[in-house]
Write an enzyme that holds these catalytic residues in place. Structure first.
Site: not given
Length: 228
Positions: A25, A130, A163
Site C-alpha cells: 500500500d 485488495k 495492513c
C-alpha cells in the site's frame, strides 16, 4: 546456506526463486497530503522516511531477478466491496468513496489510489488490488505465490500495525516464512510501529522475523554471487 542477521535469530534465505518481496500500500492516498491518511488527521510526512530504503530494497530484488508483489488498498467505484464496518470509519473527515484533492478516496483508478512514482511497479511485477487490510483477504495472492513456488516473504510498506502486520499474520497462518523489514515499514504512530516489531518477533518469532534492509541487501548480493 545464506543467513540474514535478524531478530529473534538469523533468517535463512531459501532456495533460488522461493523468496518474494511484498510491498504493502505505498499509494498516494496514504503517503501524500490530500489523501485518506491526511484526511484522518495523520502526519503523512512520517511515512516518507522509508521511501529511499524501500527503493533500494526494491532495486536489489529487481537486480537479482527476484519476484516483487505490490498491493493497493482500493474499492470498486460503487463501493459494493466495502463493508459498512469499514465504510463508516473516520469521524467527521473524508470517508472512503468521498471526493478529495486526489479524487475519490481509496477508489480504484483514482489518482490518489496510485502507487507513488518512486516505487511504481515495472511491467511484469504483480499488483494486487485488495479490499481489506490483509493482502490475502479476497485476493488471489496465495494462489499466485503457491504457483511460483514461493515459501519466504519479505514484508514491507504501510502502515506497520495495520495492513503490514495483518498481511504478515495472514501469511504466517498459511505457512509462509516471513521477515518484516524494520526500516522499510512505517506508521503514523512511531510507538505502534515499535510495538508491532516486538510482537511479531516475540516468543521465538511467533509470527516471524525482523531485520534492517541493509542486512538483507548484503545477503541477497552474497547469495547471487554464490550462485554464479
Amino acid at each position: 546456506m545464506v543467513l540474514i542477521p535478524a531478530q529473534p535469530y538469523d533468517y535463512e534465505l531459501p532456495a533460488p526463486g522461493c523468496l518474494a518481496l511484498i510491498i504493502i500500500d505505498m499509494q498516494r492516498d496514504f503517503m501524500e497530503p490530500g489523501g485518506f491518511g491526511d484526511a484522518l488527521g495523520n502526519n503523512v510526512g512520517l511515512l516518507q522516511a522509508i521511501v529511499p530504503t524501500l527503493k533500494q530494497l526494491l532495486e536489489a530484488f529487481r537486480a537479482n531477478g527476484l519476484p516483487v508483489f505490490h498491493t493497493i488498498e482500493c474499492h470498486r467505484p460503487d463501493l459494493s466491496d466495502c463493508p459498512p464496518s469499514k465504510l463508516h470509519r473516520g469521524g467527521e473527515g473524508l470517508k472512503i468513496g468521498d471526493r478529495g484533492p486526489m479524487g475519490r478516496i481509496l477508489v480504484v483508478g483514482e489518482p490518489g489510489n496510485a502507487i507513488i512514482p518512486e516505487l511504481a511497479p515495472l511491467p511484469g511485477e504483480t499488483v494486487i488490488e485488495k479490499p481489506g487490510k490483509g493482502a490475502f483477504c479476497r485476493t488471489n495472492l496465495e494462489a499466485m505465490l503457491r504457483e511460483k513456488g514461493i515459501t519466504h516473504l519479505l514484508i514491507t510498506g504501510v502502515t506497520t500495525e495495520v495492513c503490514v502486520q495483518t498481511t504478515m499474520r495472514e501469511a504466517n497462518d498459511r505457512g509462509f516464512e516471513c521477515l518484516m523489514v524494520e526500516d522499510a515499514t512505517e506508521s503514523y504512530f512511531p510507538e505502534f510501529k515499535q510495538a508491532t516489531l516486538e510482537m511479531v518477533r516475540a516468543q521465538g518469532g511467533i509470527v516471524g522475523w525482523t531485520a534492517p534492509a541493509a542486512n538483507i541487501v548484503a545477503k541477497l548480493t552474497q547469495a547471487s554471487t554464490n550462485l554464479n
